[in-house]
Design a protein around this motif. Structure first.
Motif, PDB file in Angstrom:
ATOM      1  N   TRP A  33      61.705 -16.821  54.799  1.00  0.00           N
ATOM      2  CA  TRP A  33      61.885 -16.152  53.508  1.00  0.00           C
ATOM      3  C   TRP A  33      60.620 -16.164  52.667  1.00  0.00           C
ATOM      4  CZ3 TRP A  33      66.082 -13.543  53.821  1.00  0.00           C
ATOM      5  CH2 TRP A  33      67.196 -14.060  54.522  1.00  0.00           C
ATOM      6  N   VAL A 191      54.895   3.095  40.230  1.00  0.00           N
ATOM      7  CA  VAL A 191      55.454   2.256  41.297  1.00  0.00           C
ATOM      8  C   VAL A 191      56.916   2.610  41.541  1.00  0.00           C
ATOM      9  CG1 VAL A 191      56.104  -0.101  41.901  1.00  0.00           C
ATOM     10  CG2 VAL A 191      53.830   0.370  40.996  1.00  0.00           C
ATOM     11  N   MET A 195      58.446   3.849  44.965  1.00  0.00           N
ATOM     12  CA  MET A 195      59.490   3.093  45.652  1.00  0.00           C
ATOM     13  C   MET A 195      60.683   3.972  45.965  1.00  0.00           C
ATOM     14  SD  MET A 195      59.342  -0.562  43.668  1.00  0.00           S
ATOM     15  CE  MET A 195      60.672  -1.341  44.554  1.00  0.00           C
ATOM     16  N   ILE A 206      55.358  -1.759  49.381  1.00  0.00           N
ATOM     17  CA  ILE A 206      56.435  -2.740  49.225  1.00  0.00           C
ATOM     18  C   ILE A 206      57.687  -2.293  49.965  1.00  0.00           C
ATOM     19  CG2 ILE A 206      58.032  -3.747  47.551  1.00  0.00           C
ATOM     20  CD1 ILE A 206      55.774  -4.082  45.687  1.00  0.00           C
ATOM     21  N   ALA A 210      59.570  -4.018  53.083  1.00  0.00           N
ATOM     22  CA  ALA A 210      60.938  -4.487  52.923  1.00  0.00           C
ATOM     23  C   ALA A 210      61.836  -3.906  54.007  1.00  0.00           C
ATOM     24  CB  ALA A 210      61.462  -4.120  51.536  1.00  0.00           C
ATOM     25  N   ILE A 218      55.586  -7.956  51.942  1.00  0.00           N
ATOM     26  CA  ILE A 218      56.090  -7.847  50.567  1.00  0.00           C
ATOM     27  C   ILE A 218      55.234  -8.693  49.620  1.00  0.00           C
ATOM     28  CG2 ILE A 218      58.022  -8.335  49.028  1.00  0.00           C
ATOM     29  CD1 ILE A 218      59.918  -7.727  51.216  1.00  0.00           C
ATOM     30  N   LEU A 222      52.932  -7.485  46.554  1.00  0.00           N
ATOM     31  CA  LEU A 222      53.147  -7.992  45.191  1.00  0.00           C
ATOM     32  C   LEU A 222      51.847  -8.561  44.626  1.00  0.00           C
ATOM     33  CD1 LEU A 222      56.643  -9.720  45.443  1.00  0.00           C
ATOM     34  CD2 LEU A 222      56.043  -7.666  44.178  1.00  0.00           C
ATOM     35  N   LEU A 225      49.664  -5.765  43.554  1.00  0.00           N
ATOM     36  CA  LEU A 225      50.179  -5.179  42.316  1.00  0.00           C
ATOM     37  C   LEU A 225      49.886  -6.068  41.113  1.00  0.00           C
ATOM     38  CD1 LEU A 225      53.691  -3.622  42.860  1.00  0.00           C
ATOM     39  CD2 LEU A 225      51.721  -2.616  41.745  1.00  0.00           C
TER      40      LEU A 225
ATOM     41  N   VAL B 112      59.801  -4.255  38.733  1.00  0.00           N
ATOM     42  CA  VAL B 112      60.632  -3.511  39.696  1.00  0.00           C
ATOM     43  C   VAL B 112      60.203  -3.783  41.126  1.00  0.00           C
ATOM     44  CG1 VAL B 112      61.709  -1.491  38.731  1.00  0.00           C
ATOM     45  CG2 VAL B 112      59.226  -1.566  38.957  1.00  0.00           C
ATOM     46  N   ALA B 113      58.929  -4.109  41.292  1.00  0.00           N
ATOM     47  CA  ALA B 113      58.429  -4.353  42.642  1.00  0.00           C
ATOM     48  C   ALA B 113      59.114  -5.560  43.276  1.00  0.00           C
ATOM     49  CB  ALA B 113      56.928  -4.561  42.615  1.00  0.00           C
ATOM     50  N   LEU B 114      59.753  -6.395  42.446  1.00  0.00           N
ATOM     51  CA  LEU B 114      60.445  -7.573  42.982  1.00  0.00           C
ATOM     52  C   LEU B 114      61.789  -7.210  43.596  1.00  0.00           C
ATOM     53  CD1 LEU B 114      59.779 -10.117  40.096  1.00  0.00           C
ATOM     54  CD2 LEU B 114      58.729 -10.124  42.356  1.00  0.00           C
ATOM     55  N   LEU B 115      62.274  -6.008  43.304  1.00  0.00           N
ATOM     56  CA  LEU B 115      63.630  -5.657  43.731  1.00  0.00           C
ATOM     57  C   LEU B 115      63.848  -5.806  45.249  1.00  0.00           C
ATOM     58  CD1 LEU B 115      66.400  -4.734  42.733  1.00  0.00           C
ATOM     59  CD2 LEU B 115      65.696  -2.399  43.185  1.00  0.00           C
ATOM     60  N   PRO B 116      62.926  -5.268  46.083  1.00  0.00           N
ATOM     61  CA  PRO B 116      63.152  -5.435  47.532  1.00  0.00           C
ATOM     62  C   PRO B 116      63.291  -6.902  47.927  1.00  0.00           C
ATOM     63  CG  PRO B 116      61.379  -3.883  47.115  1.00  0.00           C
ATOM     64  CD  PRO B 116      61.733  -4.479  45.799  1.00  0.00           C
ATOM     65  N   LEU B 117      62.499  -7.742  47.271  1.00  0.00           N
ATOM     66  CA  LEU B 117      62.564  -9.175  47.539  1.00  0.00           C
ATOM     67  C   LEU B 117      63.948  -9.719  47.186  1.00  0.00           C
ATOM     68  CD1 LEU B 117      60.429 -11.191  48.530  1.00  0.00           C
ATOM     69  CD2 LEU B 117      59.990 -11.764  46.142  1.00  0.00           C
ATOM     70  N   ILE B 120      66.571  -8.640  49.626  1.00  0.00           N
ATOM     71  CA  ILE B 120      66.545  -9.428  50.859  1.00  0.00           C
ATOM     72  C   ILE B 120      67.182 -10.801  50.624  1.00  0.00           C
ATOM     73  CG2 ILE B 120      65.015 -10.611  52.489  1.00  0.00           C
ATOM     74  CD1 ILE B 120      63.196  -8.197  52.368  1.00  0.00           C
ATOM     75  N   PHE B 121      66.871 -11.383  49.454  1.00  0.00           N
ATOM     76  CA  PHE B 121      67.434 -12.705  49.152  1.00  0.00           C
ATOM     77  C   PHE B 121      68.936 -12.643  48.906  1.00  0.00           C
ATOM     78  CE2 PHE B 121      63.245 -14.477  47.282  1.00  0.00           C
ATOM     79  CZ  PHE B 121      62.795 -14.749  48.555  1.00  0.00           C
ATOM     80  N   LEU B 204      67.564   2.477  42.873  1.00  0.00           N
ATOM     81  CA  LEU B 204      66.822   2.075  44.067  1.00  0.00           C
ATOM     82  C   LEU B 204      67.720   1.442  45.129  1.00  0.00           C
ATOM     83  CD1 LEU B 204      63.535   0.668  42.548  1.00  0.00           C
ATOM     84  CD2 LEU B 204      63.746   2.588  44.115  1.00  0.00           C
TER      85      LEU B 204
END
Lengths: 254, 258, 285
Positions: A33, A191, A195, A206, A210, A218, A222, A225, B112-117, B120-121, B204
């Motif tokens: 992870w 972004v 996306m 990203i 993913a 990822i 990040l 970015l 927003v770039a954290l969303l895929p992360l 997944i979590f 998204l």
């Protein structure tokens, strides 16, 4: 400045400790992870030698083109509308309404209109920055000190002279405040657009990673970015300090 | 000669607003299918029809409800954490100075770039969306609270001490009144960001919410659906935001903050 | 700080010569709407200012003195009555007056020098860069702001800002000056120096002046005629010619017995109004 430099030494140590703990966790427990700093560094190096610059250039172009359209248009429209008591009164509720709408919600529409190339992102950035700049310079134009306008009018200044010598510089404070929002928001908008649907750009990096459950990718994206966002912020601060010297003196001097 | 008190008459302004609105809608309706394909811009009558259909069969409430729940849960979690961290670091300035650049770096990242992360979590669903909204709100409240703690006037605390005030009295009468307005401002400004983030996260990766409805309609090339969902969103956002905006206007003008 | 020039060889103009009317107020009244109520600020004021006269308006605060200046400047229309300037009604901003308001209206984003020189950037008063620089330097010297040319207004004290505003107004030599408490924020010494300098300028350039002040001494020292206003609504309570010669030496004048006599005479008119205005404020609370 010795206190300052020791603070930086402490920060470097803290960062090193965090990275070491991260790496240790990845090796001893699992890197499924959280990937690992070494892997991320490796990936970044690979990207730097590869297509990172292409994606960076796409995002930067979208932001720059969008801002080049949105900022001047927004500033000008805000100032002109703000200085007209009548127009301001008529359009006020529409402006308030538009102001409360999350503009990025329109991204799917723009993609539907313009396809998946750079245009929908440029339009989105332009739209977002136009509105942010518009609201700010509109408020700025409403807040212009009438006494300053009067004093120039008594010296014989024409309407256009008053506009350029009082309204424009006086709005500048608000405009810069608008830029402080608009520049980071432009990055966010670009972004988001990338996306949602695209084949290039940092946002695409990203989503691509993913989709392949590539955690290292990822985190690397990040990181890129974050650096990009930091640079945008730094540029804004620098420009603000340049343009608003008199304002800082005013707030400091009270 | 200028007359400062001469604001335009309210009735006249209202009439002009109505005229503008009617002309705008009429132009849109006329242009649709004649000047611009309806595929792109739909038309006011189609939009009204689709919103009416959603209201009639009740299908819209699933999306509105989902958006509201995501928004407020993310907002609440983010605000609590942000205020907590703000107080914690505000009261230990040495630590705050140590970690400030790291926080600033994270703040500069488009969240927003954290969303895929998060997806997944936590999987697609409420949790990942709430996490994303919270990740936006947390920074705003953190910085607001920190500013509030810094705004506490040490001279006042000194003079209160000299008057014999106990520590809890100082907290109640000096510290809290100094911090609360900042937190209040932070709460007010972050709701807009929270709503934006909610809608984006729905668009998204989600299967419900107004953001999803917009994205889904667009993917079906159903422009009436897109505009209809935007109209519903506009109503929702103005119900949430406009009362706040009215409160906000009192505390203007804002200086550009750093 | 440079020494102010106090030598003035130009011919003096006495207050008694008959001259044509420069400014005329005819039965002027002004209403203001505040919180839904209409308040009469100025009532039934008829006033004539002959060319080249130095007129002082004194009265308690809130008696509408500043309102009168606003009307002469063409920034405010009277509710009743008419305002004339050079025989024509004032219907728009009056660009032949220099107006120094109570709050200095320096542009905060311009340095002192750029503020003072702004008039020469306007089409109607264009000047070459060289001439502009020269005139600005002269003015900065005159008001004693040497060394502060490149400072922003926020970096100056209240008094220095006043002096910069004065310089900005005087630089284009308007034929009429409207001064609203021009020396209000200054310390006593500086006030004396600038009063004297302003007297000197006005006498040399033969300007028409309306000075609004709550400082009776200042009014008597500088003016050819003093008009005492009542507290709100502002009406004319008394008018007094000040017979002192021109050019005047304000430093010396204030120690003369005639000065004290006029001062006392006007103070007797004024003090009731001050008492009334304070009483009014108390009553309102």
């Amino acid at each position: 400045m010795s206190g300052g430099s020791s603070l930086w030494v402490q920060r470097v140590f803290l960062l090193a400790a965090i990275l070491a703990a991260w790496e240790a966790c990845a090796r001893l427990v699992s890197d499924r992870w959280i990937s690992s700093p070494v892997a991320i560094a490796g990936r970044l190096a690979q990207w730097v030698a590869g297509d990172l610059w292409y994606h960076l250039a796409v995002t930067a172009t979208e932001i720059a083109s969008g801002l080049a359209i949105g900022i001047p248009a927004g500033v000008l429209a805000g100032m002109l509308l703000g200085r007209s008591v009548r127009l301001a009164a008529v359009f006020r509720p529409f402006i308030v309404l538009l102001n409360s709408l999350p503009i990025v919600a329109l991204t799917p529409l723009l993609i539907m209109w313009f396809g998946l190339g750079m245009q929908p992102k440029i339009v989105l950035v332009a739209f977002v920055s136009f509105l942010l700049m518009f609201f700010n310079s509109f408020s700025g134009a409403r807040a212009v000190d009438d006494e300053l306008m009067d004093s120039l009018e008594l010296m014989g200044a024409t309407a256009s002279e008053r506009f350029f010598k009082v309204v424009v510089p006086s709005c500048l404070t608000w405009t810069i405040a608008g830029l402080r929002n608009a520049l980071p928001y432009a990055l966010i908008a670009a972004v988001i657009g990338e996306m949602m649907l695209s084949r290039s750009g940092l946002g695409h990096l990203i989503t691509r990673s993913a989709q392949q459950f590539d955690m290292t990718g990822i985190y690397s994206a990040l990181f890129v970015l974050m650096v990009f966002g930091g640079l945008v912020n730094e540029a804004t601060t620098l420009m603000e300090d340049r343009l608003l010297r008199w304002r800082h003196l005013e707030t400091r001097g009270g | 000669m200028r007359n400062r008190n001469a604001a335009p008459k309210p009735e006249v302004v209202l009439a002009q607003q109505l005229v503008f609105l009617v002309v705008l809608l009429a132009t849109w309706q006329f242009a649709s299918g004649r000047l611009i394909p309806a595929f792109y811009i739909s038309s006011p009558s189609d939009i009204v029809a689709i919103v009416w259909k959603w209201l009639a069969d009740g299908s819209i409430w699933l999306h509105v409800g989902s958006t509201i729940i995501t928004l407020f849960m993310g907002y609440a979690v983010g605000a609590l954490l942000g205020i907590g961290f703000g107080l914690l670091l505000g009261l230990s300035p040495r630590t705050e100075r140590l970690v400030a650049p790291f926080i600033a770096a994270l703040y500069g990242l488009p969240k927003v770039a954290l969303l895929p992360l998060f997806v997944i979590f936590f999987g697609i669903g409420l949790v990942s969306k709430v996490a994303l909204v919270a990740s936006v709100v947390i920074f705003l409240l953190f910085y607001a609270t920190l500013a509030g703690v810094r705004d506490i006037d040490r001279d006042i605390i000194q003079s209160m001490r000299l008057m014999g005030a106990r520590s809890d009295e100082i907290t109640r009468k000096v510290r809290l009144p100094a911090i609360l307005p900042w937190i209040y401002t932070g709460l007010r400004t972050s709701i807009g960001y929270a709503l934006t983030t909610t809608v984006v996260s729905e668009a998204l990766s989600s299967n419900r919410g107004l953001g999803f409805l917009i994205e889904y309609s667009a993917s079906q090339f159903n422009s009436a659906g897109v505009f209809g969902a935007v109209v519903v969103l506009l109503v929702l956002s103005s119900v949430i935001m406009i009362p706040l905006g009215m409160l906000e206007r009192r505390s203007r003008p804002t200086r550009p903050s750093r | 700080m440079p020494v102010l020039r106090l030598v003035h060889p130009e011919p003096a103009v006495g207050p008694t010569e008959a001259r044509r009317r420069k400014i005329g107020l005819e039965k002027v009244a002004v209403d203001f709407a505040t919180r839904g109520k209409t308040v009469r600020a100025v009532d039934g004021v008829t006033l004539e200012v002959p060319e080249k006269q130095f007129l002082a308006l004194v009265g308690p605060s809130g008696c509408g003195k500043s309102t009168i200046l606003n009307m002469v400047a063409g920034l405010l229309a009277p509710t009743e009555g008419t305002i004339e300037y050079d025989g024509a009604p004032v219907l728009a901003a009056n660009t032949r007056v220099g107006y120094m308001t109570q709050k200095d209206t320096l542009l905060p984003w311009r340095t002192v020098a750029d503020n003072i020189g702004i008039a020469f950037e306007l089409r109607c008063r264009k000047a070459s860069a060289g001439e502009r620089r020269e005139r600005v330097a002269e003015m900065i010297d005159l008001v004693g702001l040497g060394g502060f040319e490149r400072h922003y207004p926020a970096e100056l004290s209240g008094g220095m800002r006043k002096r910069a505003a004065l310089a900005r107004m005087l630089i284009y030599e308007p034929e009429t000056l409207l001064l609203d408490e021009p020396f209000g924020a200054l310390d006593a010494q500086l006030r004396l120096l600038l009063q004297q300098e302003l007297l000197h300028l006005v006498e040399r350039r033969q300007m028409t002046v309306i000075l609004v002040t709550h400082d009776l001494e200042e009014a008597v020292l500088m003016a050819d005629r003093v008009v005492v206003f009542t507290s709100r609504p502002g009406r004319i309570r008394a008018t007094r010619d000040i017979p002192f010669e021109r050019p005047r030496n304000a430093m010396e004048l204030r120690f003369r017995p005639e000065f004290s006599a006029i001062h006392e005479e006007l103070w007797n008119e004024l003090k009731d109004e001050f008492a009334a205005s304070i009483g009014g404020e108390r009553g309102a609370k």
